[in-house]
Design a protein around this motif. Sequence first.
Motif, PDB file in Angstrom:
ATOM      1  N   THR A 232      -9.085  -0.125   7.024  1.00 19.96           N
ATOM      2  CA  THR A 232      -8.704   0.907   7.988  1.00 19.96           C
ATOM      3  C   THR A 232      -7.684   0.366   8.982  1.00 19.96           C
ATOM      4  O   THR A 232      -6.686   1.024   9.285  1.00 19.96           O
ATOM      5  CB  THR A 232      -9.958   1.428   8.726  1.00 19.96           C
ATOM      6  OG1 THR A 232     -10.881   1.940   7.758  1.00 19.96           O
ATOM      7  CG2 THR A 232      -9.620   2.497   9.732  1.00 19.96           C
TER       8      THR A 232
ATOM      9  N   ASN B  30      -4.332  -0.118   7.208  1.00 24.02           N
ATOM     10  CA  ASN B  30      -3.762   1.190   6.878  1.00 24.02           C
ATOM     11  C   ASN B  30      -3.154   1.861   8.112  1.00 24.02           C
ATOM     12  O   ASN B  30      -2.191   2.611   7.997  1.00 24.02           O
ATOM     13  CB  ASN B  30      -4.844   2.103   6.278  1.00 24.02           C
ATOM     14  CG  ASN B  30      -4.324   3.471   5.944  1.00 24.02           C
ATOM     15  OD1 ASN B  30      -3.568   3.648   4.988  1.00 24.02           O
ATOM     16  ND2 ASN B  30      -4.709   4.465   6.730  1.00 24.02           N
ATOM     17  N   SER B  31      -3.725   1.568   9.284  1.00 19.90           N
ATOM     18  CA  SER B  31      -3.274   2.183  10.534  1.00 19.90           C
ATOM     19  C   SER B  31      -2.236   1.331  11.260  1.00 19.90           C
ATOM     20  O   SER B  31      -1.840   1.672  12.378  1.00 19.90           O
ATOM     21  CB  SER B  31      -4.477   2.402  11.453  1.00 19.90           C
ATOM     22  OG  SER B  31      -5.495   3.108  10.780  1.00 19.90           O
TER      23      SER B  31
ATOM     24  N   TYR C 210      -2.563   8.292  10.308  1.00 20.08           N
ATOM     25  CA  TYR C 210      -3.764   7.690   9.738  1.00 20.08           C
ATOM     26  C   TYR C 210      -4.920   8.652   9.992  1.00 20.08           C
ATOM     27  O   TYR C 210      -4.851   9.496  10.884  1.00 20.08           O
ATOM     28  CB  TYR C 210      -4.046   6.292  10.311  1.00 20.08           C
ATOM     29  CG  TYR C 210      -3.995   6.180  11.821  1.00 20.08           C
ATOM     30  CD1 TYR C 210      -5.114   6.472  12.611  1.00 20.08           C
ATOM     31  CD2 TYR C 210      -2.839   5.741  12.468  1.00 20.08           C
ATOM     32  CE1 TYR C 210      -5.080   6.353  13.982  1.00 20.08           C
ATOM     33  CE2 TYR C 210      -2.794   5.626  13.846  1.00 20.08           C
ATOM     34  CZ  TYR C 210      -3.913   5.934  14.599  1.00 20.08           C
ATOM     35  OH  TYR C 210      -3.879   5.817  15.956  1.00 20.08           O
TER      36      TYR C 210
END
Length: 194
Positions: free
Chosen positions: A38, A41-42, A180
Amino acid sequence: MSVLPIVTYDDPVLRQASAPVKENSEELQQLISDMFETMYNSNGVGLAAPQIGRSIRLFVMDADAITSELDEEEDLGPIAMINPKIESLSGDKVKMEEGCLSIPDLRDEIVRPDIVTVSYLDREFNSKKLTAEGWVSRVIQHEFDHLEGTLFIDYLSAFRKRLHRSMLKKIDSGQMEVDYPVVPKLPEKAGQTV
């Protein structure tokens, strides 16, 4: 691994003191992997468990993208800190710009001590201690604050907070677009009727 949605400004979990992690488990290890996924990805350098709706004392970080670019600190790679405890804060007070994945697109300068010493359990539940300065120290202090229910904007003056009020309302109402996944706001928060 999964990318988890991030809770945003004014979600109650961001204002709670987190509970200690009691034991290692497959679920915890999966959560740590998902948190790293996470965070990457962000395009973040740190992510605390409360930011994905879990009120436990855990955060992950990887500040190498910043430290490599500045060529001023040693690369540490990805680190999971379980039940971290700040042992000491020292050095000069330094002003640096901070942002937060839970407060998208809002950035401001925050003053923090330059050096932090933190003890924690690593991903394998080994006891560790780390003394860091510069950006690594900044990331540790920022993520540790999340475990205490504190956001970086809490350090701003009343004047600086007023300057950000319209953006905070936009985030809180769910009107801020981010690239995101975030936890959707309740309909009444977004100004809709139920």
